[in-house]
Write a protein that holds these residues in place. Structure first.
Motif, short mmCIF file in Angstrom:
data_model
loop_
_atom_site.label_atom_id
_atom_site.label_comp_id
_atom_site.label_asym_id
_atom_site.label_seq_id
_atom_site.Cartn_x
_atom_site.Cartn_y
_atom_site.Cartn_z
N SER A 47 32.10 80.19 15.57
CA SER A 47 32.65 79.91 16.87
C SER A 47 32.94 78.78 17.20
CB SER A 47 30.94 79.51 17.74
OG SER A 47 30.38 80.88 16.90
N THR A 50 36.61 79.75 16.56
CA THR A 50 37.35 81.07 17.69
C THR A 50 37.46 80.72 19.20
OG1 THR A 50 36.36 82.85 16.01
CG2 THR A 50 36.50 83.39 18.77
N LYS A 51 36.78 79.26 19.59
CA LYS A 51 36.90 78.65 20.68
C LYS A 51 37.79 77.50 20.42
CE LYS A 51 32.04 78.94 21.89
NZ LYS A 51 31.67 79.81 23.24
N TYR A 253 28.57 73.84 22.57
CA TYR A 253 29.63 73.95 22.63
C TYR A 253 29.87 73.43 24.68
CZ TYR A 253 28.65 77.52 19.38
OH TYR A 253 28.28 78.67 18.36
N ASP A 254 29.56 73.34 25.32
CA ASP A 254 29.71 73.46 26.59
C ASP A 254 30.09 72.12 26.87
OD1 ASP A 254 29.41 73.68 29.35
OD2 ASP A 254 27.95 72.80 29.44
N SER A 257 33.43 70.77 24.31
CA SER A 257 34.21 71.15 25.61
C SER A 257 34.58 70.26 26.81
CB SER A 257 34.33 72.70 25.66
OG SER A 257 35.32 72.62 26.46
N ASP A 265 31.71 74.85 29.25
CA ASP A 265 32.13 76.10 28.31
C ASP A 265 30.75 77.23 28.54
OD1 ASP A 265 32.43 78.50 26.45
OD2 ASP A 265 33.12 76.93 24.68
N GLU A 269 28.59 82.98 23.03
CA GLU A 269 29.05 82.43 22.07
C GLU A 269 29.47 84.63 21.09
OE1 GLU A 269 26.63 80.15 18.38
OE2 GLU A 269 25.54 81.83 18.63
#
Length: 313
Positions: A47, A50-51, A253-254, A257, A265, A269
């Motif tokens: 992930s 990908t991000k 993730y958030d 980011s 973010d 997912e």
């Protein structure tokens, strides 16, 4: 090689889109089965790629391709579990005045050296995140290495008092006698990381006490406030058990980011196609000991013991 002939197997995940240099995430593993092929780990590092992040994960001692007490007949560790290997080797380390963390932390720092050597990576945008033993090493590495700008450890942060009142001491690399002798506690690692952004990810039903996690966070928050960095520390709790479950992954993730890309973010997912353990092997046999030989914690401890004997003599 994190030390001469001490081989480390790792997988690097690189974005297929976007423009390098990319921000990067160092991803130390926990003790779950499958090592770097574990589906939860693959979900998260896949992930991240990908991000738009370069992500690096590696086999820690006693796992994946780095079983230290390898039995060639049974094709597994002689003591079966990686955590049992850590206990055996941790005891050896104590006999020469070390702890197992000496090896695991240095592996992580050398992994970061490698990550920063990649032309795809922006050295000014580096995060570290992991769960359980990976949360431990996220915490250690962020405290000890200023090249890491953002931290998000999962299912590790608590206090030693609550740990001793509940499940007791854990793996050998988490127990360092000099640390206790100096009167230090787990929140002190967070204090050492201040004022860099630090996210405590916890599970209400984890075996690492949520009460201890809350106490550690409250203490660390006061330190951050004193340093004028109140907005750079936060805690996210999920009503579940031990593991890097989706609520904590989404929070990580958030958080990463926000600090490495200056934007939140909240995107879903990504769906990740998992590779088999064999597909992720770095060695022909799937074991460093049989493919490359080299050093183990035991051989390095014996060398340390010989050095100490010469000094005494």
């Amino acid at each position: 090689e994190s030390q001469p002939k001490f081989y480390v197997t790792a997988n690097l995940y690189v974005p297929k889109h976007g423009q390098p240099p990319y921000p990067a995430v160092l991803y130390p593993l926990g003790h779950e089965t499958g090592a770097k092929a574990n589906p939860v780990w693959q979900q998260m590092v896949g992930s991240l790629a990908t991000k738009g992040y370069v992500a690096l994960t590696w086999d820690t001692l006693g796992q994946g391709e780095r079983i230290q007490l390898y039995d060639e007949d049974f094709k597994r560790s002689k003591v079966v579990q990686s955590t049992t290997e850590h206990t055996v080797q941790g005891t050896q380390c104590l006999l020469v005045g070390d702890t197992l963390a000496r090896y695991t932390i240095w592996d992580g720092m050398r992994a970061l050296d490698y990550l920063l050597s990649r032309k795809e990576v922006d050295p000014k945008r580096i995060a570290c995140s992991g769960n359980s033993g990976g949360g431990t090493h996220t915490t250690y590495l962020t405290a000890l290495d200023d090249r890491i700008q953002v931290a998000a450890p999962s299912c590790y942060i608590t206090t030693w008092r609550r740990l001793l009142e509940t499940i007791g001491p854990q793996d050998a690399e988490q127990c360092m006698p000099p640390f206790f002798a100096d009167g230090l506690d787990i929140p002190d690692f967070i204090h050492a990381a201040a004022p860099r952004p630090f996210l405590v990810l916890s599970a209400i039903r984890d075996f690492f006490s949520i009460t201890g996690a809350r106490q550690a966070y409250a203490e660390s928050k006061r330190i951050y406030e004193t340093a004028g960095a109140a907005g750079k520390i936060n805690m996210v709790e999920a009503d579940d058990g031990h593991g890097f479950t989706k609520p904590r992954r989404m929070a990580a993730y958030d958080w990463i980011s926000r600090w490495l890309k200056n934007t939140p973010d909240t995107a879903p997912e990504p769906e990740i196609v998992f590779a088999s353990e064999a597909e992720l092997f770095c060695t022909p046999t799937g074991q460093v000991t049989t493919s490359l030989g080299g050093e183990t914690v035991s051989t390095l401890n014996r060398a340390r013991a010989r050095q100490l004997q010469r000094r005494v003599a």
